[in-house]
Design a protein around this motif. Structure first.
Motif, PDB file in Angstrom:
ATOM      1  N   MET A   1      28.481  10.722  41.717  1.00  0.00           N
ATOM      2  CA  MET A   1      28.461  11.597  40.560  1.00  0.00           C
ATOM      3  C   MET A   1      29.632  12.577  40.672  1.00  0.00           C
ATOM      4  SD  MET A   1      25.314  13.751  38.941  1.00  0.00           S
ATOM      5  CE  MET A   1      24.584  12.292  38.239  1.00  0.00           C
ATOM      6  N   ASN A   2      30.292  12.803  39.587  1.00  0.00           N
ATOM      7  CA  ASN A   2      31.449  13.686  39.501  1.00  0.00           C
ATOM      8  C   ASN A   2      30.965  15.102  39.172  1.00  0.00           C
ATOM      9  OD1 ASN A   2      33.979  14.765  39.092  1.00  0.00           O
ATOM     10  ND2 ASN A   2      34.247  13.805  37.089  1.00  0.00           N
ATOM     11  N   ALA A   3      30.959  16.003  40.178  1.00  0.00           N
ATOM     12  CA  ALA A   3      30.396  17.340  39.998  1.00  0.00           C
ATOM     13  C   ALA A   3      31.470  18.416  39.986  1.00  0.00           C
ATOM     14  CB  ALA A   3      29.387  17.640  41.097  1.00  0.00           C
ATOM     15  N   LEU A   4      31.285  19.389  39.108  1.00  0.00           N
ATOM     16  CA  LEU A   4      32.069  20.612  39.129  1.00  0.00           C
ATOM     17  C   LEU A   4      31.251  21.602  39.947  1.00  0.00           C
ATOM     18  CD1 LEU A   4      34.395  22.438  38.258  1.00  0.00           C
ATOM     19  CD2 LEU A   4      33.141  22.890  36.132  1.00  0.00           C
ATOM     20  N   HIS A   5      31.777  21.993  41.089  1.00  0.00           N
ATOM     21  CA  HIS A   5      31.056  22.833  42.033  1.00  0.00           C
ATOM     22  C   HIS A   5      31.716  24.207  42.077  1.00  0.00           C
ATOM     23  CE1 HIS A   5      29.771  23.970  46.232  1.00  0.00           C
ATOM     24  NE2 HIS A   5      28.643  23.764  45.591  1.00  0.00           N
ATOM     25  N   THR A  25      36.859  31.544  34.296  1.00  0.00           N
ATOM     26  CA  THR A  25      38.007  30.745  34.733  1.00  0.00           C
ATOM     27  C   THR A  25      37.592  29.445  35.408  1.00  0.00           C
ATOM     28  OG1 THR A  25      39.420  32.686  34.882  1.00  0.00           O
ATOM     29  CG2 THR A  25      40.104  30.753  36.140  1.00  0.00           C
ATOM     30  N   PRO A  26      36.696  29.478  36.418  1.00  0.00           N
ATOM     31  CA  PRO A  26      36.364  28.209  37.076  1.00  0.00           C
ATOM     32  C   PRO A  26      35.648  27.193  36.191  1.00  0.00           C
ATOM     33  CG  PRO A  26      35.059  29.989  38.021  1.00  0.00           C
ATOM     34  CD  PRO A  26      36.046  30.608  37.077  1.00  0.00           C
ATOM     35  N   LEU A  52      36.697  21.380  30.716  1.00  0.00           N
ATOM     36  CA  LEU A  52      36.547  21.212  32.159  1.00  0.00           C
ATOM     37  C   LEU A  52      35.124  20.792  32.522  1.00  0.00           C
ATOM     38  CD1 LEU A  52      37.720  21.390  34.990  1.00  0.00           C
ATOM     39  CD2 LEU A  52      37.190  23.836  34.981  1.00  0.00           C
ATOM     40  N   ILE A  53      34.132  21.486  32.014  1.00  0.00           N
ATOM     41  CA  ILE A  53      32.741  21.110  32.278  1.00  0.00           C
ATOM     42  C   ILE A  53      32.465  19.722  31.716  1.00  0.00           C
ATOM     43  CG2 ILE A  53      30.334  21.631  31.691  1.00  0.00           C
ATOM     44  CD1 ILE A  53      31.040  24.603  31.943  1.00  0.00           C
ATOM     45  N   ASP A  54      32.974  19.439  30.527  1.00  0.00           N
ATOM     46  CA  ASP A  54      32.725  18.149  29.888  1.00  0.00           C
ATOM     47  C   ASP A  54      33.286  16.970  30.684  1.00  0.00           C
ATOM     48  OD1 ASP A  54      31.543  19.658  27.914  1.00  0.00           O
ATOM     49  OD2 ASP A  54      33.089  19.277  26.402  1.00  0.00           O
ATOM     50  N   LEU A  59      27.180  20.051  36.853  1.00  0.00           N
ATOM     51  CA  LEU A  59      27.666  21.396  37.138  1.00  0.00           C
ATOM     52  C   LEU A  59      26.753  22.008  38.187  1.00  0.00           C
ATOM     53  CD1 LEU A  59      29.391  23.951  36.556  1.00  0.00           C
ATOM     54  CD2 LEU A  59      27.708  24.523  34.784  1.00  0.00           C
ATOM     55  N   ILE A  60      27.336  22.485  39.282  1.00  0.00           N
ATOM     56  CA  ILE A  60      26.577  23.142  40.339  1.00  0.00           C
ATOM     57  C   ILE A  60      27.183  24.521  40.554  1.00  0.00           C
ATOM     58  CG2 ILE A  60      25.909  23.102  42.777  1.00  0.00           C
ATOM     59  CD1 ILE A  60      26.350  19.993  42.598  1.00  0.00           C
ATOM     60  N   ILE A  61      26.361  25.551  40.416  1.00  0.00           N
ATOM     61  CA  ILE A  61      26.805  26.915  40.670  1.00  0.00           C
ATOM     62  C   ILE A  61      25.961  27.486  41.799  1.00  0.00           C
ATOM     63  CG2 ILE A  61      27.060  29.243  39.742  1.00  0.00           C
ATOM     64  CD1 ILE A  61      27.677  28.031  37.047  1.00  0.00           C
ATOM     65  N   GLU A  62      26.633  27.983  42.827  1.00  0.00           N
ATOM     66  CA  GLU A  62      25.963  28.566  44.000  1.00  0.00           C
ATOM     67  C   GLU A  62      26.101  30.080  43.956  1.00  0.00           C
ATOM     68  OE1 GLU A  62      25.260  26.470  47.097  1.00  0.00           O
ATOM     69  OE2 GLU A  62      26.321  24.641  46.559  1.00  0.00           O
ATOM     70  N   VAL A  63      24.986  30.788  44.149  1.00  0.00           N
ATOM     71  CA  VAL A  63      24.976  32.253  44.124  1.00  0.00           C
ATOM     72  C   VAL A  63      24.108  32.774  45.264  1.00  0.00           C
ATOM     73  CG1 VAL A  63      25.358  32.402  41.615  1.00  0.00           C
ATOM     74  CG2 VAL A  63      23.021  32.357  42.517  1.00  0.00           C
TER      75      VAL A  63
END
Length: 95
Positions: A1-5, A25-26, A52-54, A59-63
């Protein structure tokens, strides 16, 4: 899977505005992005807002579990609900 991390651990995220500032920005958000939960939902679920997200399947966001994501902040809770846990993931780590 192609993820934006996107790793936002270590960022001071106290408010939704702090979150929008950190992801603009990211995530490749356009200048006309609405900076609200409805606009975010459209961006990550419906798509068509951020090229970019598309381009990514996930989409994975770490906080960190503090500030907006300390578990007691209603805005953080509402924001977390916009992530489906599969295609769009918010990963909250102990601070």
């Amino acid at each position: 899977m192609n993820a934006l991390h996107i790793d936002l651990r270590g960022h001071d995220l106290e408010t939704l505005d702090d979150f929008w500032d950190a992801v603009t920005t990211p995530c490749g958000l356009p200048t006309w992005f609405g900076r609200n939960l409805d606009a975010w939902w459209d961006t990550i679920d419906t798509r068509g807002i951020s090229e970019l997200i598309d381009r990514h399947d996930q989409l994975i966001i770490e906080v960190d579990a503090r500030g907006l994501f300390d578990g007691t902040n209603p805005d953080g809770h509402r924001l977390a609900e916009t992530f489906d846990g599969e295609t769009n993931q918010l990963r909250v780590h102990p601070a």
